[in-house]
Design a protein around this motif. Structure first.
Motif, PDB file in Angstrom:
ATOM      1  N   GLY A 222      44.714  49.904  34.391  1.00  0.00           N
ATOM      2  CA  GLY A 222      43.501  49.396  33.775  1.00  0.00           C
ATOM      3  C   GLY A 222      42.561  48.834  34.822  1.00  0.00           C
ATOM      4  O   GLY A 222      42.210  49.516  35.790  1.00  0.00           O
ATOM      5  N   PHE A 223      42.182  47.588  34.659  1.00  0.00           N
ATOM      6  CA  PHE A 223      41.248  46.949  35.585  1.00  0.00           C
ATOM      7  C   PHE A 223      41.979  46.091  36.608  1.00  0.00           C
ATOM      8  O   PHE A 223      41.481  45.043  37.038  1.00  0.00           O
ATOM      9  N   GLU A 224      43.166  46.538  36.998  1.00  0.00           N
ATOM     10  CA  GLU A 224      43.986  45.759  37.921  1.00  0.00           C
ATOM     11  C   GLU A 224      43.316  45.557  39.274  1.00  0.00           C
ATOM     12  O   GLU A 224      43.505  44.534  39.931  1.00  0.00           O
ATOM     13  N   TYR A 225      42.532  46.529  39.700  1.00  0.00           N
ATOM     14  CA  TYR A 225      41.925  46.449  41.034  1.00  0.00           C
ATOM     15  C   TYR A 225      40.946  45.290  41.143  1.00  0.00           C
ATOM     16  O   TYR A 225      40.706  44.768  42.217  1.00  0.00           O
ATOM     17  N   PHE A 226      40.387  44.876  40.007  1.00  0.00           N
ATOM     18  CA  PHE A 226      39.458  43.743  40.026  1.00  0.00           C
ATOM     19  C   PHE A 226      40.185  42.431  40.344  1.00  0.00           C
ATOM     20  O   PHE A 226      39.554  41.450  40.721  1.00  0.00           O
ATOM     21  N   LYS A 227      41.519  42.414  40.174  1.00  0.00           N
ATOM     22  CA  LYS A 227      42.298  41.210  40.473  1.00  0.00           C
ATOM     23  C   LYS A 227      42.659  41.106  41.954  1.00  0.00           C
ATOM     24  O   LYS A 227      43.121  40.063  42.405  1.00  0.00           O
ATOM     25  N   ASP A 228      42.435  42.180  42.698  1.00  0.00           N
ATOM     26  CA  ASP A 228      42.775  42.206  44.124  1.00  0.00           C
ATOM     27  C   ASP A 228      41.645  41.546  44.918  1.00  0.00           C
ATOM     28  O   ASP A 228      40.493  41.986  44.850  1.00  0.00           O
TER      29      ASP A 228
END
Length: 237
Positions: A222-228
């Protein structure tokens, strides 16, 4: 392991398509008036919707159909943020550049650069654009070749020569008219094919589209990359 190969129907479909695009080039080569304006600008008589479709398809390649889904698989749908920029960039480019060149009645941006500045500016701009396009086309043709290599067992070199040669032939003999109407044909084939593929895939997944969304978020697509934290850095990588 089974060696990948095309069936007779696959080769027949591909052969009909290649003959079609070359035929479009030959058709417009017989109808062209012979002027530079007709060859480069289609005599300024091409329908607006065909030009719009061609503009879109010109930016659609194997990278769009293979590389982008691959990146989406690796990083999830975080890449959708790039899609949100495309409409804004397209509208601005038309209002700032395309409309200006249309009113200036110039054949290419480079001829305008020469009249506005000098031949040195035109040559430099044309050379830089040529280098950029060569690099882009190299990646596009290579990615296309790798797809054929995996699906049919063809060598990468054979695919690159075949696809590149057909593209060069119909472009040279038919001019911009052949390019635009070939793009319209490709658009119909691509969109039709993608719709069939999407419907088939969705129908074969439990819970259909909702099942796909649920699975992707459960497996960190999902939008996991935004948490990096690296996403918010200024690193070009």
């Amino acid at each position: 392991m089974t060696t990948p190969s095309f069936s007779v129907y696959d080769y027949a479909t591909m052969g009909v398509y290649l003959l079609l695009v070359v035929g479009i080039g030959i058709f417009f080569s017989r109808k062209k008036e012979g002027s530079t304006e007709d060859y480069l600008l289609g005599g300024r008589k091409i329908p607006w919707w065909a030009v719009g479709i061609s503009y879109y398809v010109s930016l659609l390649s194997t990278l769009s159909l293979v590389a982008v889904p691959g990146e989406a698989f690796n990083h999830g749908v975080s890449m959708i943020i790039a899609i949100l920029i495309i409409p804004l960039a397209s509208i601005l480019s038309f209002f700032i550049f395309v409309r200006f060149y249309f009113r200036a009645k110039t054949f290419t941006p480079y001829s305008y650069l020469e009249s506005r500045f000098d031949i040195k500016v035109r040559t430099l701009a044309a050379f830089l654009f040529w280098i950029m396009r060569i690099m882009y086309l190299a990646v596009v043709l290579y990615s296309c070749a790798k797809i054929f290599e995996g699906a049919s067992g063809w060598s990468a070199g054979l695919t690159i020569v075949l696809v590149g040669s057909v593209g060069i032939v119909y472009t040279i003999i038919g001019g911009i008219k052949a390019v635009i109407w070939t793009d319209v044909t490709q658009f119909a084939i691509l969109v039709g094919g993608l719709i069939i593929v999407l419907i088939t895939c969705v129908q074969n997944v439990p819970e259909n589209i909702f099942g796909i969304i649920k699975y992707s978020f459960e497996h960190e697509r999902g939008f996991e990359y935004f948490k990096d934290p690296r996403f918010y850095t200024l690193s070009p990588f």
